[in-house]
Design a protein around this motif. Structure first.
Motif, short mmCIF file in Angstrom:
data_model
loop_
_atom_site.label_atom_id
_atom_site.label_comp_id
_atom_site.label_asym_id
_atom_site.label_seq_id
_atom_site.Cartn_x
_atom_site.Cartn_y
_atom_site.Cartn_z
N LEU A 1 39.39 -10.25 -23.88
CA LEU A 1 37.99 -10.62 -23.64
C LEU A 1 37.85 -11.81 -22.71
N ILE A 2 38.93 -12.58 -22.53
CA ILE A 2 38.81 -13.76 -21.68
C ILE A 2 39.55 -13.65 -20.35
N THR A 3 40.22 -12.52 -20.13
CA THR A 3 40.95 -12.37 -18.86
C THR A 3 40.28 -11.41 -17.93
N ASN B 1 33.23 -8.61 -20.19
CA ASN B 1 34.35 -7.97 -20.88
C ASN B 1 33.93 -7.43 -22.24
N ASP C 1 26.93 -20.57 -24.72
CA ASP C 1 28.28 -20.88 -25.15
C ASP C 1 28.38 -20.46 -26.61
N ILE D 1 34.64 -20.10 -30.90
CA ILE D 1 35.86 -19.31 -30.73
C ILE D 1 35.98 -18.27 -31.85
N LEU E 1 34.60 -15.01 -30.83
CA LEU E 1 35.48 -14.26 -29.95
C LEU E 1 36.45 -13.41 -30.80
N LEU F 1 33.01 -18.38 -16.42
CA LEU F 1 33.85 -17.87 -17.51
C LEU F 1 33.01 -17.19 -18.57
N LEU F 2 31.87 -17.79 -18.92
CA LEU F 2 31.00 -17.19 -19.93
C LEU F 2 30.49 -15.82 -19.47
N LYS G 1 32.02 -13.84 -17.33
CA LYS G 1 33.18 -12.94 -17.34
C LYS G 1 33.47 -12.44 -18.75
N ILE G 2 33.46 -13.34 -19.72
CA ILE G 2 33.70 -12.95 -21.11
C ILE G 2 32.61 -11.98 -21.57
#
Length: 70
Positions: free
Chosen positions: A68-70, A13, A48, A51, A54, A6-7, A9-10
């Motif tokens: 940014l998270i999808t 993005n 990490d 939030i 973000l 996930l990190l 991927k973000i």
């Protein structure tokens, strides 16, 4: 809990949106108030982060935080 996929991927993005705007990591760092080295590590998924970062990045990049998270 740390989801490395996930990190990454973000980070990808964030980089994609930044490159679409044509700004450097340094400029995004200045505009967002996030340190250059830390932001660089966020983009490659090494760290990490809060939030609130973000939301700051989404605002500077002109996108919804969800993008940014999808």
């Amino acid at each position: 809990y740390r989801d490395e996929e996930l990190l990454i991927k973000i980070g990808n993005n964030i980089r994609k949106c930044r490159e679409e705007l044509g700004i450097s990591v340094k400029m995004l760092s200045i505009r967002s108030g996030i340190g250059y080295r830390h932001l660089n590590r966020i983009e490659v998924g090494e760290v990490d982060f809060r939030i609130s970062y973000l939301f700051k990045l989404a605002k500077v990049l002109g996108v919804d935080p969800g993008k940014l998270i999808t």
